[in-house]
Design a protein around this motif. Structure first.
Motif, PDB file in Angstrom:
ATOM      1  N   PRO A 448       0.658  -1.289  -0.042  1.00 27.55           N
ATOM      2  CA  PRO A 448       0.106  -0.077   0.085  1.00 27.55           C
ATOM      3  C   PRO A 448       0.928   1.214   0.092  1.00 27.55           C
ATOM      4  CG  PRO A 448      -0.533  -1.523   2.013  1.00 27.55           C
ATOM      5  CD  PRO A 448       0.845  -1.946   1.376  1.00 27.55           C
ATOM      6  N   ILE A 449       0.594   2.387  -0.866  1.00 27.74           N
ATOM      7  CA  ILE A 449       1.199   3.465  -0.585  1.00 27.74           C
ATOM      8  C   ILE A 449       0.035   4.752  -0.875  1.00 27.74           C
ATOM      9  CG2 ILE A 449       3.377   3.055  -1.249  1.00 27.74           C
ATOM     10  CD1 ILE A 449       2.960   4.333  -4.132  1.00 27.74           C
ATOM     11  N   GLY A 450      -0.138   5.452   0.068  1.00 23.91           N
ATOM     12  CA  GLY A 450      -0.999   6.724  -0.038  1.00 23.91           C
ATOM     13  C   GLY A 450      -2.425   5.736   0.163  1.00 23.91           C
ATOM     14  N   GLY A 451      -3.283   6.303  -0.787  1.00 20.59           N
ATOM     15  CA  GLY A 451      -4.346   5.438  -0.700  1.00 20.59           C
ATOM     16  C   GLY A 451      -4.522   4.457  -1.724  1.00 20.59           C
ATOM     17  N   GLY A 452      -3.462   3.968  -2.550  1.00 20.95           N
ATOM     18  CA  GLY A 452      -3.618   3.019  -3.333  1.00 20.95           C
ATOM     19  C   GLY A 452      -2.473   2.133  -3.105  1.00 20.95           C
ATOM     20  N   PHE A 453      -2.168   1.392  -4.404  1.00 19.26           N
ATOM     21  CA  PHE A 453      -0.975   0.563  -4.287  1.00 19.26           C
ATOM     22  C   PHE A 453       0.237   0.570  -5.064  1.00 19.26           C
ATOM     23  CE2 PHE A 453      -4.789  -1.611  -2.323  1.00 19.26           C
ATOM     24  CZ  PHE A 453      -4.041  -2.471  -1.368  1.00 19.26           C
ATOM     25  N   LEU A 454       1.125   0.185  -4.743  1.00 18.25           N
ATOM     26  CA  LEU A 454       2.535   0.464  -5.443  1.00 18.25           C
ATOM     27  C   LEU A 454       2.471   0.153  -6.593  1.00 18.25           C
ATOM     28  CD1 LEU A 454       5.579   1.338  -5.588  1.00 18.25           C
ATOM     29  CD2 LEU A 454       6.050  -1.045  -4.913  1.00 18.25           C
ATOM     30  N   LEU A 455       1.903  -1.086  -7.102  1.00 18.16           N
ATOM     31  CA  LEU A 455       2.013  -1.524  -8.730  1.00 18.16           C
ATOM     32  C   LEU A 455       1.471  -0.623  -9.463  1.00 18.16           C
ATOM     33  CD1 LEU A 455       2.050  -5.311  -8.220  1.00 18.16           C
ATOM     34  CD2 LEU A 455       4.125  -3.838  -8.402  1.00 18.16           C
ATOM     35  N   ASP A 456       0.141  -0.083  -8.947  1.00 18.79           N
ATOM     36  CA  ASP A 456      -0.442   0.801  -9.918  1.00 18.79           C
ATOM     37  C   ASP A 456       0.319   2.388 -10.176  1.00 18.79           C
ATOM     38  OD1 ASP A 456      -2.794  -0.892 -10.002  1.00 18.79           O
ATOM     39  OD2 ASP A 456      -3.748   0.217  -8.049  1.00 18.79           O
ATOM     40  N   HIS A 457       1.389   2.522  -9.424  1.00 17.30           N
ATOM     41  CA  HIS A 457       1.789   3.754  -9.709  1.00 17.30           C
ATOM     42  C   HIS A 457       3.089   3.445 -10.666  1.00 17.30           C
ATOM     43  CE1 HIS A 457       0.086   6.490  -6.710  1.00 17.30           C
ATOM     44  NE2 HIS A 457      -0.472   5.224  -6.186  1.00 17.30           N
ATOM     45  N   LEU A 458       3.524   2.160 -10.855  1.00 18.78           N
ATOM     46  CA  LEU A 458       4.578   1.929 -11.795  1.00 18.78           C
ATOM     47  C   LEU A 458       4.505   2.017 -13.116  1.00 18.78           C
ATOM     48  CD1 LEU A 458       6.189  -0.962  -9.862  1.00 18.78           C
ATOM     49  CD2 LEU A 458       6.799   1.378  -9.712  1.00 18.78           C
ATOM     50  N   GLY A 459       3.179   2.040 -13.642  1.00 17.63           N
ATOM     51  CA  GLY A 459       2.647   2.354 -15.143  1.00 17.63           C
ATOM     52  C   GLY A 459       3.444   1.255 -16.026  1.00 17.63           C
ATOM     53  N   TRP A 460       3.829   1.840 -17.133  1.00 18.31           N
ATOM     54  CA  TRP A 460       4.072   0.864 -18.322  1.00 18.31           C
ATOM     55  C   TRP A 460       5.416   1.053 -18.896  1.00 18.31           C
ATOM     56  CZ3 TRP A 460       1.153  -2.151 -21.642  1.00 18.31           C
ATOM     57  CH2 TRP A 460      -0.412  -2.051 -21.471  1.00 18.31           C
ATOM     58  N   ASP A 461       6.190   1.948 -18.358  1.00 19.95           N
ATOM     59  CA  ASP A 461       7.592   2.431 -18.546  1.00 19.95           C
ATOM     60  C   ASP A 461       8.623   1.992 -17.472  1.00 19.95           C
ATOM     61  OD1 ASP A 461       6.544   3.418 -20.880  1.00 19.95           O
ATOM     62  OD2 ASP A 461       6.057   5.285 -19.712  1.00 19.95           O
ATOM     63  N   PHE A 462       9.804   1.915 -17.825  1.00 18.88           N
ATOM     64  CA  PHE A 462      10.789   1.729 -16.816  1.00 18.88           C
ATOM     65  C   PHE A 462      10.511   2.859 -15.678  1.00 18.88           C
ATOM     66  CE2 PHE A 462      13.180  -0.511 -19.809  1.00 18.88           C
ATOM     67  CZ  PHE A 462      13.851  -1.434 -19.048  1.00 18.88           C
ATOM     68  N   LEU A 464      11.845   4.631 -11.721  1.00 21.65           N
ATOM     69  CA  LEU A 464      12.691   4.675 -10.560  1.00 21.65           C
ATOM     70  C   LEU A 464      11.799   4.922  -9.162  1.00 21.65           C
ATOM     71  CD1 LEU A 464      15.231   7.108 -11.845  1.00 21.65           C
ATOM     72  CD2 LEU A 464      15.688   4.884 -10.937  1.00 21.65           C
ATOM     73  N   LEU A 465      12.197   3.818  -8.120  1.00 23.41           N
ATOM     74  CA  LEU A 465      11.542   3.846  -7.009  1.00 23.41           C
ATOM     75  C   LEU A 465      12.508   4.197  -5.804  1.00 23.41           C
ATOM     76  CD1 LEU A 465       9.075   3.175  -5.100  1.00 23.41           C
ATOM     77  CD2 LEU A 465       9.984   0.825  -4.807  1.00 23.41           C
ATOM     78  N   GLY A 466      12.319   5.304  -5.061  1.00 26.99           N
ATOM     79  CA  GLY A 466      12.988   5.529  -3.884  1.00 26.99           C
ATOM     80  C   GLY A 466      12.311   5.395  -2.713  1.00 26.99           C
ATOM     81  N   VAL A 467      12.985   4.374  -1.740  1.00 27.30           N
ATOM     82  CA  VAL A 467      12.281   4.138  -0.571  1.00 27.30           C
ATOM     83  C   VAL A 467      13.142   4.868   0.614  1.00 27.30           C
ATOM     84  CG1 VAL A 467      11.138   2.490   1.019  1.00 27.30           C
ATOM     85  CG2 VAL A 467      11.792   1.977  -1.563  1.00 27.30           C
ATOM     86  N   GLY A 468      12.532   5.876   1.184  1.00 28.86           N
ATOM     87  CA  GLY A 468      13.355   6.690   2.346  1.00 28.86           C
ATOM     88  C   GLY A 468      14.577   7.533   1.483  1.00 28.86           C
ATOM     89  N   VAL A 469      14.553   7.464   0.577  1.00 26.15           N
ATOM     90  CA  VAL A 469      15.545   8.400  -0.113  1.00 26.15           C
ATOM     91  C   VAL A 469      15.060   9.050  -1.450  1.00 26.15           C
ATOM     92  CG1 VAL A 469      16.786   6.488  -1.501  1.00 26.15           C
ATOM     93  CG2 VAL A 469      18.280   8.533  -0.710  1.00 26.15           C
ATOM     94  N   ASP A 470      15.298  10.362  -1.699  1.00 22.29           N
ATOM     95  CA  ASP A 470      14.798  10.692  -3.003  1.00 22.29           C
ATOM     96  C   ASP A 470      15.407  10.366  -4.361  1.00 22.29           C
ATOM     97  OD1 ASP A 470      13.173  12.411  -1.460  1.00 22.29           O
ATOM     98  OD2 ASP A 470      14.432  14.399  -1.706  1.00 22.29           O
ATOM     99  N   VAL A 471      14.383  10.161  -5.250  1.00 23.76           N
ATOM    100  CA  VAL A 471      14.785   9.897  -6.666  1.00 23.76           C
ATOM    101  C   VAL A 471      14.381  11.095  -7.435  1.00 23.76           C
ATOM    102  CG1 VAL A 471      15.102   7.432  -6.494  1.00 23.76           C
ATOM    103  CG2 VAL A 471      12.851   8.324  -6.981  1.00 23.76           C
ATOM    104  N   PRO A 472      14.910  11.444  -8.567  1.00 29.03           N
ATOM    105  CA  PRO A 472      14.263  12.521  -9.387  1.00 29.03           C
ATOM    106  C   PRO A 472      13.074  12.142  -9.926  1.00 29.03           C
ATOM    107  CG  PRO A 472      16.106  11.760 -10.641  1.00 29.03           C
ATOM    108  CD  PRO A 472      16.244  10.868  -9.098  1.00 29.03           C
ATOM    109  N   CYS A 503      17.528   2.727   3.414  1.00 33.92           N
ATOM    110  CA  CYS A 503      16.828   3.304   2.429  1.00 33.92           C
ATOM    111  C   CYS A 503      17.486   2.582   1.087  1.00 33.92           C
ATOM    112  CB  CYS A 503      17.204   4.946   2.130  1.00 33.92           C
ATOM    113  SG  CYS A 503      19.016   5.096   2.289  1.00 33.92           S
ATOM    114  N   ALA A 504      16.699   2.615  -0.137  1.00 35.42           N
ATOM    115  CA  ALA A 504      17.155   2.140  -1.394  1.00 35.42           C
ATOM    116  C   ALA A 504      16.311   2.981  -2.554  1.00 35.42           C
ATOM    117  CB  ALA A 504      16.618   0.660  -1.291  1.00 35.42           C
ATOM    118  N   VAL A 505      17.222   2.614  -3.503  1.00 29.93           N
ATOM    119  CA  VAL A 505      16.666   2.879  -4.913  1.00 29.93           C
ATOM    120  C   VAL A 505      16.463   1.693  -5.917  1.00 29.93           C
ATOM    121  CG1 VAL A 505      17.200   4.462  -7.049  1.00 29.93           C
ATOM    122  CG2 VAL A 505      17.573   5.257  -4.964  1.00 29.93           C
ATOM    123  N   TYR A 506      15.427   1.850  -6.374  1.00 22.99           N
ATOM    124  CA  TYR A 506      15.094   0.550  -7.393  1.00 22.99           C
ATOM    125  C   TYR A 506      14.931   1.127  -8.784  1.00 22.99           C
ATOM    126  CZ  TYR A 506      14.427  -2.766  -3.483  1.00 22.99           C
ATOM    127  OH  TYR A 506      14.656  -3.618  -2.444  1.00 22.99           O
TER     128      TYR A 506
END
Ligand SMILES: Cc1cc2nc3c(=O)[nH]c(=O)nc-3n(C[C@H](O)[C@H](O)[C@H](O)COP(=O)(O)OP(=O)(O)OC[C@H]3O[C@@H](n4cnc5c(N)ncnc54)[C@H](O)[C@@H]3O)c2cc1C
Length: 537
Positions: A448-462, A464-472, A503-506
């Motif tokens: 879960p993230i915010g009111g929804g789920f992570l996979l819905d935010h990843l979309g169709w393209d490559f 970047l996911l930053g967990v506990g650390v910023d990504v552009p 923290c991690a960047v994926y």
């Protein structure tokens, strides 16, 4: 044998209509032609069409529903379906389940939960009849077409011959109006287990044929079993060497009986004999009606290679497994998920054609895992000698009282997506202490993230996911623009993506498999990992 007219799940979803291609002097060239409109072919057309890639799907029928086949659709399939925009009706119409029970004779040995943690949008499985699953895919194609997606579904267009050239394929088709010819830059073979395309190209399967017969009885009944998968080894009701019970939508139940190899099929298919087995299982007081029955056998095997130049095979055409584990249609949808983005990048010139060899490599890896699991389940369920039966039954006895023996019981290891461990598109793990479940090559677990789920935010393209650390928010590299998503290190996402780290960047591929991961964002590393996962290395 359909026994109940109310249960005719055949849908005439793409009736024959003459196409302009039938009235030209020269064959029309299409970027992609899909052969076969089963679940895999329709998903393939949808995936490409939603990317804006023109695709023509040819099927020798006019819709879906050739009997009662798949009913169990796995979490990963639902995640992919959500991305396509048709997950909701599948969830709303399916029977959701997570729990299975295993019995030996008249005793319950243990029960298992396939999704013992919260924080997922989808259940471990839904049960939904395959024709409905396909119908929801086609309904989504219709919606996408209305919004401009360049997808053509052509029913009663049977492919009779192909000629494979270096840079295209010539395809001969028969329709009710006679034959015509088209060409395709790429032909995707989704034409099922007996794949005429495989035969046209002189290709074959390698693997095992299992000598056993299974009777399917789909019935409606007034009985109150829970929404769980129940499996019996040597059931006390003696209706078969094993039996399986699943609830389907519309008050229908799927019951499988293992009949053995040496049977008289005609005799077994007689209604009185089917009822005799069901009566023994359900008891004298349960009222039921038969709605569909059939006997099936199966193979566990695959093609040596799934890519043959400009022809690529997917689904049952490329690989087959036993139904235990529900790995057939589910793995075919994972093929599509893997191939769709790669073909998209190759067709728009962003990635080299060699990226498609990684489809061949990764999905053969997936097929091997499925075949191994499926063969092991089958060997456990149907021991091939007295000794192996004695061993099997000893394991069942132990498992009733001792948890350590339960992992040895194999009534079907149910479909999960494979991890592309050690394969070339992954960048070696750069996150010491990171959780194994999100290592490079692994499919991203939802959270879960915010009111929804992570996979819905990843979309169709490559992405970047930053967990506990910023990504552009936006990162341009290798001709692509990646979206960045920064989330706080808390809750399920922390457990699933950080493990012992803070923290991690994926870097995440369009099919939601991890391409690489590090403790912080580093433009050079991310660019190199991106190039690698686009097959540019
Ligand atoms: C009893 C049983 C239970 C099962 N249960 C499950 C389950 O619970 N979960 C699961 O995931 N899987 C299950 N499966 C497996 C699942 O049914 C298959 O894996 C799935 O149907 C494969 O889909 P496909 O699109 O690759 O092939 P198919 O569904 O076989 O579709 C192939 C299509 O190609 C078309 N075609 C063939 N030749 C031509 C031609 N010359 N020109 C044009 N079109 C052509 C056919 O008409 C057909 O529409 C089960 C199978 C069986 C038999």
């Amino acid at each position: 044998m359909p026994l109940d007219d109310r249960y005719q799940l055949a849908f005439r979803l793409y009736p024959y209509a003459r196409s302009a291609d039938q009235d030209t002097d020269r064959p029309v060239r299409h970027p992609v032609v899909v052969m076969g409109g089963g679940p895999v072919g329709i998903a393939m057309a949808l995936d490409l069409g939603l990317q804006g890639i023109p695709v023509v799907l040819l099927d020798d029928h006019e819709g879906v529903g050739q009997g009662s086949r798949a009913i169990c659709f796995a979490k990963r399939t639902l995640e992919i379906a959500h991305r396509y925009g048709c997950g909701r009706p599948m969830l709303d119409n399916g029977v959701l389940w997570n729990v299975g029970k295993v019995f030996h004779d008249d005793r319950q040995i243990y029960e298992f939960d396939l999704l013992p943690e919260d924080g997922h949008r989808n259940p471990a499985f839904i049960n939904l009849q395959q024709p409905h699953f396909e119908r929801f895919l086609v309904e989504r194609v219709r919606e996408a077409q209305a919004a401009g997606a360049p997808i053509a579904l052509r029913g009663k267009n049977r492919i009779d011959a192909v000629a494979v050239r270096d840079d295209h394929v010539v395809i001969d088709i028969t329709t009710p109006d006679g034959p015509y010819r088209i060409e395709a830059d790429w032909l995707i073979g989704c034409d099922g287990a007996s794949s005429p395309l495989r035969k046209m190209m002189g290709l074959d399967f390698e693997g095992r044929v299992f000598q056993d017969n299974f009777l399917i009885a789909d019935i409606t009944m007034k009985a109150d079993f829970p929404t769980e998968r129940w499996f019996w080894f040597e059931p006390h009701f003696k209706s078969g060497d094993s039996a399986l019970l699943h609830k389907q939508p519309d008050g229908v139940w799927r019951i499988d009986f293992q009949l053995g190899w040496d049977i008289d099929r005609k005799e077994e298919m007689k209604e009185e004999n089917i009822r005799r087995r069901l009566d023994a299982m359900l008891g004298p007081d349960v009222e039921y009606e038969l709605v569909w029955t059939s006997i099936y056998t199966f193979q566990c095997r695959r093609m040596r290679n799934f890519r043959h130049g400009r022809v690529i095979f997917a689904g049952d055409a490329a690989h087959q497994v036993s139904p235990f584990g529900a790995r057939g249609a589910n793995s075919g949808i994972q093929d599509v998920d893997n191939l769709g983005w790669k073909l998209g990048l190759v067709l728009n010139g962003t990635a080299p054609e060699s990226l498609l060899d990684s489809y061949d490599l990764e999905r053969r890896h997936g097929a091997d895992e499925n075949i191994l699991n499926s063969s092991r389940s089958t060997d456990f369920i149907t021991p091939k000698s007295k000794i192996s039966r004695a061993f099997r039954n000893a394991v069942l006895d132990l498992a009733e009282h001792h948890a350590f023996a339960r992992p040895l019981v194999n009534s079907g290891r149910l479909s999960v997506p494979c991890v592309y461990d050690g394969l070339p598109l992954n960048t070696p793990d750069g996150l010491p202490g990171g959780p194994a479940r999100t290592r490079p090559g692994a499919p991203c677990p939802d959270a879960p993230i915010g009111g929804g789920f992570l996979l819905d935010h990843l979309g169709w393209d490559f992405a970047l996911l930053g967990v506990g650390v910023d990504v552009p928010d936006r990162f341009d590299a290798e001709g692509l623009t990646l979206r960045g998503l920064t989330v706080p290190a808390e809750g399920d996402i922390k457990d699933r993506y950080l493990g012992d780290t803070t923290c991690a960047v994926y870097l995440i591929r369009p099919d939601q498999h991890v391409a690489g991961r590090w403790p912080a964002f580093d433009a050079e590393r991310v660019s190199a990992a991106l190039a690698r996962s686009m097959g540019k290395d």
